[in-house]
Design an enzyme around this catalytic site. Structure first.
Site, PDB file in Angstrom:
ATOM      1  N   HIS A   1       0.872  -1.181   0.000  1.00 50.21           N
ATOM      2  CA  HIS A   1       0.000   0.000   0.000  1.00 50.21           C
ATOM      3  C   HIS A   1       0.914   1.237   0.000  1.00 50.21           C
ATOM      4  O   HIS A   1       2.035   1.181   0.509  1.00 50.21           O
ATOM      5  CB  HIS A   1      -0.838  -0.043   1.283  1.00 50.21           C
ATOM      6  CG  HIS A   1      -1.889   1.016   1.414  1.00 50.21           C
ATOM      7  ND1 HIS A   1      -1.608   2.300   1.812  1.00 50.21           N
ATOM      8  CD2 HIS A   1      -3.230   0.971   1.227  1.00 50.21           C
ATOM      9  CE1 HIS A   1      -2.739   2.999   1.868  1.00 50.21           C
ATOM     10  NE2 HIS A   1      -3.732   2.212   1.522  1.00 50.21           N
TER      11      HIS A   1
ATOM     12  N   ASP B   1       3.219  -4.327   7.881  1.00 46.80           N
ATOM     13  CA  ASP B   1       1.969  -3.568   7.782  1.00 46.80           C
ATOM     14  C   ASP B   1       0.819  -4.556   7.972  1.00 46.80           C
ATOM     15  O   ASP B   1       0.496  -5.328   7.067  1.00 46.80           O
ATOM     16  CB  ASP B   1       1.920  -2.882   6.410  1.00 46.80           C
ATOM     17  CG  ASP B   1       0.573  -2.217   6.133  1.00 46.80           C
ATOM     18  OD1 ASP B   1      -0.357  -2.377   6.936  1.00 46.80           O
ATOM     19  OD2 ASP B   1       0.461  -1.544   5.083  1.00 46.80           O
TER      20      ASP B   1
ATOM     21  N   GLN C   1      -4.471  -5.137   7.034  1.00 46.81           N
ATOM     22  CA  GLN C   1      -5.485  -6.061   6.505  1.00 46.81           C
ATOM     23  C   GLN C   1      -5.406  -7.427   7.177  1.00 46.81           C
ATOM     24  O   GLN C   1      -6.296  -8.253   6.976  1.00 46.81           O
ATOM     25  CB  GLN C   1      -5.313  -6.231   4.986  1.00 46.81           C
ATOM     26  CG  GLN C   1      -5.456  -4.957   4.189  1.00 46.81           C
ATOM     27  CD  GLN C   1      -6.889  -4.427   4.179  1.00 46.81           C
ATOM     28  OE1 GLN C   1      -7.843  -5.118   4.547  1.00 46.81           O
ATOM     29  NE2 GLN C   1      -7.047  -3.185   3.755  1.00 46.81           N
TER      30      GLN C   1
ATOM     31  N   LYS D   1     -10.406  -0.605  10.295  1.00 42.93           N
ATOM     32  CA  LYS D   1     -10.635  -1.842   9.518  1.00 42.93           C
ATOM     33  C   LYS D   1     -10.911  -3.001  10.461  1.00 42.93           C
ATOM     34  O   LYS D   1     -11.254  -4.098  10.042  1.00 42.93           O
ATOM     35  CB  LYS D   1      -9.411  -2.155   8.658  1.00 42.93           C
ATOM     36  CG  LYS D   1      -9.128  -1.070   7.615  1.00 42.93           C
ATOM     37  CD  LYS D   1      -7.948  -1.444   6.766  1.00 42.93           C
ATOM     38  CE  LYS D   1      -7.302  -0.254   6.097  1.00 42.93           C
ATOM     39  NZ  LYS D   1      -8.024   0.305   4.982  1.00 42.93           N
TER      40      LYS D   1
ATOM     41  N   CYS E   1      -4.795   2.419  -3.667  1.00 45.74           N
ATOM     42  CA  CYS E   1      -3.543   2.953  -3.074  1.00 45.74           C
ATOM     43  C   CYS E   1      -2.396   1.974  -3.269  1.00 45.74           C
ATOM     44  O   CYS E   1      -1.592   1.747  -2.332  1.00 45.74           O
ATOM     45  CB  CYS E   1      -3.718   3.281  -1.594  1.00 45.74           C
ATOM     46  SG  CYS E   1      -4.966   4.510  -1.283  1.00 45.74           S
TER      47      CYS E   1
HETATM   48  N1  PLP Z   1      -1.791  -0.504   4.594  1.00 44.68           N
HETATM   49  C1  PLP Z   1      -2.741  -1.243   4.022  1.00 44.68           C
HETATM   50  C2  PLP Z   1      -2.403  -2.604   3.517  1.00 44.68           C
HETATM   51  C3  PLP Z   1      -4.040  -0.743   3.889  1.00 44.68           C
HETATM   52  O1  PLP Z   1      -4.982  -1.482   3.293  1.00 44.68           O
HETATM   53  C4  PLP Z   1      -4.322   0.560   4.382  1.00 44.68           C
HETATM   54  C5  PLP Z   1      -5.668   1.149   4.218  1.00 44.68           C
HETATM   55  O2  PLP Z   1      -6.308   1.025   3.201  1.00 44.68           O
HETATM   56  C6  PLP Z   1      -3.304   1.282   4.999  1.00 44.68           C
HETATM   57  C7  PLP Z   1      -2.040   0.718   5.081  1.00 44.68           C
HETATM   58  C8  PLP Z   1      -3.516   2.644   5.546  1.00 44.68           C
HETATM   59  O3  PLP Z   1      -4.340   2.630   6.683  1.00 44.68           O
HETATM   60  P1  PLP Z   1      -4.796   3.989   7.362  1.00 44.68           P
HETATM   61  O4  PLP Z   1      -5.258   4.887   6.240  1.00 44.68           O
HETATM   62  O5  PLP Z   1      -5.921   3.605   8.257  1.00 44.68           O
HETATM   63  O6  PLP Z   1      -3.644   4.554   8.074  1.00 44.68           O
END
Ligand code: PLP
Length: 413
Positions: A130, A207, A210, A233, A371
């Site tokens: 992401h 990270d 998910q 999430k 993203c």
């Molecule tokens: N990393 C992953 C794999 C994600 O799916 C997301 C959100 O879509 C994020 C990071 C970013 O999360 P946040 O916007 O809640 O900080």
């Protein structure tokens, strides 16, 4: 809330009843919410916990000696304990409360990476990250002369683990990997990657945005150095999240954000800082949000994460087979080990058009690049359609989704 025994069959309809929003109609149809990877819906216990905080306990944390201040502080700090248990952290002091994964990764980028990196160093990520696990590293690379590299993936959407390990040269000062891809659903072999990184003295950030809603998380068993997750999430409020980091890393990290709450003593000529984790928590946090996240964690634990994972695995298999039966549909991401995320393309139909027509039928799916531009570039597509499932989704919803795809395709000619 005590956990339901593993032997009790999982009933998604029973869980659905806990989510008020899932009962609503959208465009004259019962809502089918398949955009859980974007943000999940909130159970009543979360909504009520936030409501009760504002009605009965609202005050700032760690500042006031009055009763409300003490109640707010203990409710807020209790969530640190819950998060520590949720990821099996060795200590609550290793849990930094953040606004989400993005802030968690930026904290590592600016407090850990930036002071250590120099020209010629490398940071290694993967092609399936992401943007939150790409852009912060690029920003610190620009400032230090370091380079960001990405390990390749296969057309099925699996990380090329051998290549990742080969790329862990002495130049690499930090590695980052997504636990579960938000586009492909791929579950990465974090334990193996962490082992390879550790053997070379390279810290690994995971990270877990998910992964946390779908899998039991044990940072000690994974063997990584940093683990980031986001609350919204995970059925909690937006603006909440966590960075777990090994104690020795946090102890060596200077603060990245300055302000109230993170200091020991401030003089005009010099400030000394609080110990971790408070050193990384400047300013007033989203207190009510964290109270809601605490309720979300209790709720998830009360269902049982193994039960959630088992049900979702079964639902993913059902949905995958159903989508494969749709003529002209191409699944993007067919890894062996997957969580409940299905990205796909349909011949002759643009993802955004499909998503709009599905919305007319009350079906919420996401279309776009999710993203993850580098991943879209790898597959040579501008966008995919993504259905991402949660434990409150059902086979009946999958059937209705597949039938709706057939109908909207006819509309698109
Ligand atoms: N990393 C992953 C794999 C994600 O799916 C997301 C959100 O879509 C994020 C990071 C970013 O999360 P946040 O916007 O809640 O900080």
């Amino acid at each position: 809330m005590s956990a339901v025994p593993q032997s009790v069959p999982f009933d998604p309809l029973r869980q659905r009843a806990d989510f008020p929003l899932l009962a609503r109609q959208v465009n004259g149809n019962p809502l089918i919410y398949f955009d859980n990877a974007n943000t999940a819906q909130k159970p009543r216990v979360v909504i009520e916990a936030v409501d009760a905080f504002y009605r009965e306990h609202n005050a700032n944390v760690a500042r006031a000696v009055h009763t409300l201040g003490a109640e707010a502080t203990s409710a807020y700090e209790a969530v640190r304990d819950k998060l520590a248990r949720f990821v099996n952290a060795p200590s609550r002091d290793e849990i930094v409360l953040t606004s989400g994964t993005t802030q968690a990764i930026n904290t590592v980028a600016y407090s850990f990476a930036l002071p250590r990196l120099k020209s010629g160093d490398e940071i290694l990520v993967t092609t399936m990250e992401h943007h939150a696990n790409i852009v912060p590293w690029q920003l610190v690379c620009e400032r230090t002369g370091a380079t960001l590299k990405a390990a390749p993936i296969t057309p099925q959407g699996e990380l090329m683990v051998e290549r990742f390990i080969q790329m862990l040269t002495p130049k690499v000062k930090l590695a980052g990997v997504v636990h579960v891809s938000n586009v492909l659903g791929t579950v990465n072999p974090v334990r193996d990657l962490a082992k390879a990184c550790r053997a070379r003295g390279i810290p690994l950030l995971v990270d877990g945005s998910q992964a946390a809603p779908h899998l039991p998380i044990d940072v000690q068993a994974l063997g990584c150095d940093f683990y980031a997750l986001t609350g919204h999430k995970l059925f909690g409020p937006t603006g909440t999240g966590m960075l777990w980091a090994r104690k020795e890393h946090l102890a060596a990290m200077p603060p990245f954000f300055g302000g109230g709450e993170m200091i020991r003593e401030v003089r005009i000529d010099k400030t000394t800082f609080a110990d971790p984790p408070h050193r990384f928590e400047a300013g007033t946090p989203n207190i009510a949000g964290f109270v809601g996240l605490g309720a979300a964690l209790d709720y998830v634990e009360s269902i049982g994460r193994e039960r959630i994972a088992a049900y979702e695995h079964e639902l993913l298999g059902y949905a995958t087979a159903a989508l494969k039966s749709v003529p002209g549909l191409r699944l993007i991401g067919t890894a062996q080990h997957k969580a409940a995320v299905l990205s796909f393309l349909i011949d002759g139909a643009h993802a955004h058009d499909l998503a709009t027509l599905l919305d007319n039928e009350g079906i919420a799916v996401r279309s776009g690049h999710h993203c993850a531009h580098p991943l879209m570039q790898f597959y040579g597509v501008p966008a995919t359609l993504r259905a991402s499932l949660a434990f409150y989704n059902t086979r009946a919803e999958v059937d209705a989704f597949v039938a709706a795809i057939a109908r909207v395709r006819k509309l698109l000619g």
